[in-house]
Design an enzyme around this catalytic site. Structure first.
Site: not given
Ligand SMILES: [Zn+2]
Length: 227
Positions: A99-100, A103, A107
């Site tokens: 999940h991280e 991100h 980006h």
């Molecule tokens: Zn998150």
């Protein structure tokens, strides 16, 4: 000054949902910490492979202390994983790790909602701190212009929370798709991954709901005062 507003009843329910969501995210995370992924990958390995699969070889992964402290740092372009997530190979660990990385990929691809969130951050940082004081002072002194400024400031914070929702859901979707396609998890294990990621998403939804209801309450008070 109004001590109890009809909206407080809804806010109270939303608060209950939020507290329940916090317990649920911890409970679901702990439950799937006991379930080992059949691939045997640790959170670190899953995150590294997902980053590399997207050409993000230059984004490092660091372990950090604390529970559920996992995040992507867009300023330093670093994925930081809490130690249990970094070192363990449970369904919870690889779900949160991926999940991280979701991100980090947002980006890289300048995902519009993430870009908007980053642009809003400096403004929201400023306004969200002042909003409660302005609103309380506006209510206390029955000064509707001050209340209006407080409401506008608070609106920015609510909008920020709403923009956060698609960012979070999108990061989880990216994680799930890649975890299955790259073989980090089996189709059966995906159900557990979905539970972990959905539980986390619910906490953001509950927080946004509370803010939205509070904003509505202040707008109603403002409209009433004007009449
Ligand atoms: Zn998150």
């Amino acid at each position: 000054m109004i001590l109890f507003h009809p909206m407080d009843f809804l806010i109270f329910i939303a608060l209950g949902i939020s507290i329940w969501a916090q317990f649920r995210v911890k409970g679901t995370f702990n439950r799937f910490t006991q379930v080992q992924a059949s691939s045997g990958m640790t959170g670190y390995e899953a995150a590294r492979r997902m980053l590399d699969a997207n050409g993000l070889h230059d984004v490092p992964i660091e372990p950090v202390q604390g529970a559920l402290t996992d995040h992507y740092d867009p300023i330093h372009r670093v994925v930081r994983l809490s130690e249990p997530v970094y070192y363990e190979s449970s369904i919870s660990a690889i779900s949160v790790a991926c999940h991280e990385v979701g991100h980090a990929i947002q980006h890289q691809q300048s995902y519009p909602m993430l870009v908007l969130r980053h642009r809003m951050f400096p403004l929201v940082n400023l306004t969200s701190g002042a909003a409660p004081f302005l609103i309380i002072a506006g209510l206390l002194f029955q000064w509707s212009n001050l209340l209006l400024v407080g409401i506008l400031f608070f609106s920015a914070a609510v909008l920020f929370q709403l923009v956060t929702l698609p960012v979070e859901f999108n990061a989880s979707n990216r994680a799930r798709e890649l975890m299955v396609s790259e073989g980090f998890i089996t189709n059966e294990e995906e159900r557990g991954v979905a539970k972990v990621l959905n539980a986390a998403a619910l906490t953001y939804v509950a927080a946004a709901l509370i803010s939205l209801l509070e904003l509505l309450k202040f707008i109603m008070i403002f409209a009433n005062n004007r009449d």
